[in-house]
Design a protein around this motif. Structure first.
Motif, PDB file in Angstrom:
ATOM      1  N   ARG A  26       0.840  -1.211   0.000  1.00  0.00           N
ATOM      2  CA  ARG A  26       0.000   0.000   0.000  1.00  0.00           C
ATOM      3  C   ARG A  26       0.869   1.254   0.000  1.00  0.00           C
ATOM      4  O   ARG A  26       0.642   2.193  -0.758  1.00  0.00           O
ATOM      5  N   ASP A  27       1.880   1.258   0.888  1.00  0.00           N
ATOM      6  CA  ASP A  27       2.760   2.425   0.996  1.00  0.00           C
ATOM      7  C   ASP A  27       3.524   2.676  -0.305  1.00  0.00           C
ATOM      8  O   ASP A  27       3.703   3.827  -0.717  1.00  0.00           O
ATOM      9  N   ALA A  28       3.957   1.606  -0.958  1.00  0.00           N
ATOM     10  CA  ALA A  28       4.674   1.765  -2.228  1.00  0.00           C
ATOM     11  C   ALA A  28       3.762   2.385  -3.287  1.00  0.00           C
ATOM     12  O   ALA A  28       4.203   3.244  -4.066  1.00  0.00           O
ATOM     13  N   ALA A  29       2.506   1.973  -3.311  1.00  0.00           N
ATOM     14  CA  ALA A  29       1.562   2.549  -4.268  1.00  0.00           C
ATOM     15  C   ALA A  29       1.330   4.033  -3.974  1.00  0.00           C
ATOM     16  O   ALA A  29       1.318   4.863  -4.886  1.00  0.00           O
ATOM     17  N   ALA A  30       1.175   4.366  -2.705  1.00  0.00           N
ATOM     18  CA  ALA A  30       0.962   5.763  -2.328  1.00  0.00           C
ATOM     19  C   ALA A  30       2.188   6.614  -2.651  1.00  0.00           C
ATOM     20  O   ALA A  30       2.061   7.738  -3.153  1.00  0.00           O
ATOM     21  N   GLU A  31       3.380   6.076  -2.360  1.00  0.00           N
ATOM     22  CA  GLU A  31       4.618   6.816  -2.646  1.00  0.00           C
ATOM     23  C   GLU A  31       4.807   7.055  -4.139  1.00  0.00           C
ATOM     24  O   GLU A  31       5.458   8.021  -4.537  1.00  0.00           O
ATOM     25  N   VAL A  36      -5.010   5.420  -3.397  1.00  0.00           N
ATOM     26  CA  VAL A  36      -5.052   4.065  -2.846  1.00  0.00           C
ATOM     27  C   VAL A  36      -6.281   3.871  -1.965  1.00  0.00           C
ATOM     28  O   VAL A  36      -6.593   4.702  -1.122  1.00  0.00           O
ATOM     29  N   ASP A  37      -6.962   2.733  -2.167  1.00  0.00           N
ATOM     30  CA  ASP A  37      -8.050   2.278  -1.302  1.00  0.00           C
ATOM     31  C   ASP A  37      -7.578   0.954  -0.716  1.00  0.00           C
ATOM     32  O   ASP A  37      -7.463  -0.043  -1.429  1.00  0.00           O
ATOM     33  N   PHE A  38      -7.288   0.938   0.582  1.00  0.00           N
ATOM     34  CA  PHE A  38      -6.602  -0.177   1.232  1.00  0.00           C
ATOM     35  C   PHE A  38      -7.552  -1.065   2.008  1.00  0.00           C
ATOM     36  O   PHE A  38      -8.410  -0.600   2.737  1.00  0.00           O
ATOM     37  N   GLY A  39      -7.380  -2.359   1.849  1.00  0.00           N
ATOM     38  CA  GLY A  39      -8.089  -3.363   2.634  1.00  0.00           C
ATOM     39  C   GLY A  39      -7.151  -4.530   2.869  1.00  0.00           C
ATOM     40  O   GLY A  39      -6.226  -4.750   2.088  1.00  0.00           O
ATOM     41  N   PRO A  40      -7.343  -5.297   3.917  1.00  0.00           N
ATOM     42  CA  PRO A  40      -6.414  -6.367   4.242  1.00  0.00           C
ATOM     43  C   PRO A  40      -6.392  -7.508   3.236  1.00  0.00           C
ATOM     44  O   PRO A  40      -5.419  -8.240   3.150  1.00  0.00           O
ATOM     45  N   LEU A  41      -7.468  -7.669   2.482  1.00  0.00           N
ATOM     46  CA  LEU A  41      -7.498  -8.726   1.485  1.00  0.00           C
ATOM     47  C   LEU A  41      -7.331  -8.191   0.080  1.00  0.00           C
ATOM     48  O   LEU A  41      -7.361  -8.957  -0.879  1.00  0.00           O
ATOM     49  N   GLY A  42      -7.143  -6.916  -0.032  1.00  0.00           N
ATOM     50  CA  GLY A  42      -6.958  -6.348  -1.352  1.00  0.00           C
ATOM     51  C   GLY A  42      -6.797  -4.848  -1.284  1.00  0.00           C
ATOM     52  O   GLY A  42      -7.315  -4.201  -0.377  1.00  0.00           O
ATOM     53  N   THR A  43      -6.075  -4.334  -2.245  1.00  0.00           N
ATOM     54  CA  THR A  43      -5.826  -2.906  -2.337  1.00  0.00           C
ATOM     55  C   THR A  43      -6.086  -2.481  -3.772  1.00  0.00           C
ATOM     56  O   THR A  43      -5.737  -3.202  -4.710  1.00  0.00           O
ATOM     57  N   ALA A  45      -5.341   0.661  -6.445  1.00  0.00           N
ATOM     58  CA  ALA A  45      -4.545   1.861  -6.693  1.00  0.00           C
ATOM     59  C   ALA A  45      -4.917   2.398  -8.077  1.00  0.00           C
ATOM     60  O   ALA A  45      -4.962   1.631  -9.044  1.00  0.00           O
ATOM     61  N   ARG A  46      -5.184   3.694  -8.146  1.00  0.00           N
ATOM     62  CA  ARG A  46      -5.591   4.315  -9.408  1.00  0.00           C
ATOM     63  C   ARG A  46      -4.641   5.450  -9.768  1.00  0.00           C
ATOM     64  O   ARG A  46      -4.142   6.137  -8.893  1.00  0.00           O
ATOM     65  N   GLY A  47      -4.493   5.642 -11.050  1.00  0.00           N
ATOM     66  CA  GLY A  47      -3.692   6.746 -11.540  1.00  0.00           C
ATOM     67  C   GLY A  47      -3.602   6.681 -13.049  1.00  0.00           C
ATOM     68  O   GLY A  47      -4.198   5.797 -13.685  1.00  0.00           O
ATOM     69  N   ASP A  48      -2.832   7.599 -13.626  1.00  0.00           N
ATOM     70  CA  ASP A  48      -2.670   7.540 -15.071  1.00  0.00           C
ATOM     71  C   ASP A  48      -1.879   6.275 -15.419  1.00  0.00           C
ATOM     72  O   ASP A  48      -1.125   5.735 -14.597  1.00  0.00           O
ATOM     73  N   ALA A  49      -2.074   5.789 -16.636  1.00  0.00           N
ATOM     74  CA  ALA A  49      -1.532   4.492 -17.040  1.00  0.00           C
ATOM     75  C   ALA A  49      -0.024   4.396 -16.817  1.00  0.00           C
ATOM     76  O   ALA A  49       0.468   3.401 -16.275  1.00  0.00           O
ATOM     77  N   GLU A  50       0.714   5.410 -17.199  1.00  0.00           N
ATOM     78  CA  GLU A  50       2.172   5.369 -17.066  1.00  0.00           C
ATOM     79  C   GLU A  50       2.600   5.262 -15.611  1.00  0.00           C
ATOM     80  O   GLU A  50       3.473   4.463 -15.255  1.00  0.00           O
ATOM     81  N   THR A  51       1.971   6.021 -14.738  1.00  0.00           N
ATOM     82  CA  THR A  51       2.320   5.992 -13.319  1.00  0.00           C
ATOM     83  C   THR A  51       2.002   4.628 -12.707  1.00  0.00           C
ATOM     84  O   THR A  51       2.799   4.072 -11.949  1.00  0.00           O
ATOM     85  N   VAL A  52       0.832   4.085 -13.030  1.00  0.00           N
ATOM     86  CA  VAL A  52       0.455   2.767 -12.499  1.00  0.00           C
ATOM     87  C   VAL A  52       1.435   1.707 -12.978  1.00  0.00           C
ATOM     88  O   VAL A  52       1.958   0.915 -12.180  1.00  0.00           O
ATOM     89  N   LEU A  53       1.706   1.679 -14.271  1.00  0.00           N
ATOM     90  CA  LEU A  53       2.611   0.661 -14.809  1.00  0.00           C
ATOM     91  C   LEU A  53       4.026   0.792 -14.249  1.00  0.00           C
ATOM     92  O   LEU A  53       4.677  -0.219 -13.951  1.00  0.00           O
ATOM     93  N   LEU A  56       4.211  -0.739 -10.537  1.00  0.00           N
ATOM     94  CA  LEU A  56       4.000  -2.162 -10.278  1.00  0.00           C
ATOM     95  C   LEU A  56       5.237  -2.886  -9.738  1.00  0.00           C
ATOM     96  O   LEU A  56       5.126  -3.641  -8.760  1.00  0.00           O
ATOM     97  N   PRO A  57       6.430  -2.680 -10.313  1.00  0.00           N
ATOM     98  CA  PRO A  57       7.597  -3.384  -9.757  1.00  0.00           C
ATOM     99  C   PRO A  57       7.901  -2.991  -8.307  1.00  0.00           C
ATOM    100  O   PRO A  57       8.239  -3.858  -7.493  1.00  0.00           O
ATOM    101  N   SER A  58       7.743  -1.718  -7.965  1.00  0.00           N
ATOM    102  CA  SER A  58       8.030  -1.314  -6.583  1.00  0.00           C
ATOM    103  C   SER A  58       6.976  -1.844  -5.619  1.00  0.00           C
ATOM    104  O   SER A  58       7.288  -2.191  -4.473  1.00  0.00           O
ATOM    105  N   ILE A  59       5.728  -1.941  -6.063  1.00  0.00           N
ATOM    106  CA  ILE A  59       4.678  -2.528  -5.225  1.00  0.00           C
ATOM    107  C   ILE A  59       4.984  -4.004  -4.980  1.00  0.00           C
ATOM    108  O   ILE A  59       4.915  -4.485  -3.842  1.00  0.00           O
ATOM    109  N   ALA A  60       5.345  -4.707  -6.040  1.00  0.00           N
ATOM    110  CA  ALA A  60       5.672  -6.135  -5.906  1.00  0.00           C
ATOM    111  C   ALA A  60       6.869  -6.340  -4.980  1.00  0.00           C
ATOM    112  O   ALA A  60       6.846  -7.189  -4.081  1.00  0.00           O
TER     113      ALA A  60
END
Length: 155
Positions: A26-31, A36-43, A45-53, A56-60
């Motif tokens: 969650r923190d990586a997505a926010a950073e 970010v909409d956070f839940g314990p079983l799922g999160t 994250a929304r944004g423009d396509a380039e930012t989201v893509l 992904l590696p930092s979230i993983a």
């Protein structure tokens, strides 16, 4: 174009604080600047396509460094839910109907009764409503993490 990334990390935990791997993801997505909409079983994250893509590696990496044993991503554009969203102001009515069906206030039910209430609310589309988990958790007298745990249980 806006993208929505939904991700879950495992292992799941029941009640209590969310697991470290979920918090780190969650923190990586926010950073990365995502909404970010956070839940314990799922999160989500929304944004423009380039930012989201790009994020992904930092979230993983954050999830895996935090102890995740499994990470699942789903990407989509726009609203793709096959379940219709109930009209506004109906959540209270759904809760009231389930209370009537189960014969008492949700907060007074035993654990199996609360689990059944969550299933009934899910079947009626209550969880398609924004902020439903918080409202339902309050009605049940449990944490939102417990509600997610009940949702994750097999029938």
């Amino acid at each position: 174009m806006e993208l929505k990334a939904e991700f879950t990390t495992e292992p799941f935990h029941g009640e209590g604080e969310p697991p470290e791997h979920a918090v780190r993801a969650r923190d990586a997505a926010a950073e990365a600047g995502l909404t970010v909409d956070f839940g314990p079983l799922g999160t989500t994250a929304r944004g423009d396509a380039e930012t989201v893509l790009d994020a992904l590696p930092s979230i993983a990496r954050a999830a895996l460094d935090g102890g995740a044993t499994r990470l699942t991503f789903q990407l989509s554009t726009g609203r793709t839910s096959s379940r219709p969203e109930p009209p506004p102001q109906t959540l209270a009515r759904l809760i009231q109907d389930v209370e009537g069906q189960l014969g008492g206030r949700l907060s007074e039910l035993d654990r199996p009764g609360k689990q059944r209430a969550v299933r009934l609310l899910e079947e009626r589309g209550a969880f398609a409503m924004r902020k439903a988990v918080v409202t339902i958790a309050e009605a049940l007298g449990v944490t939102r993490f417990t509600v997610y745990n009940y949702l994750n249980r097999d029938g």
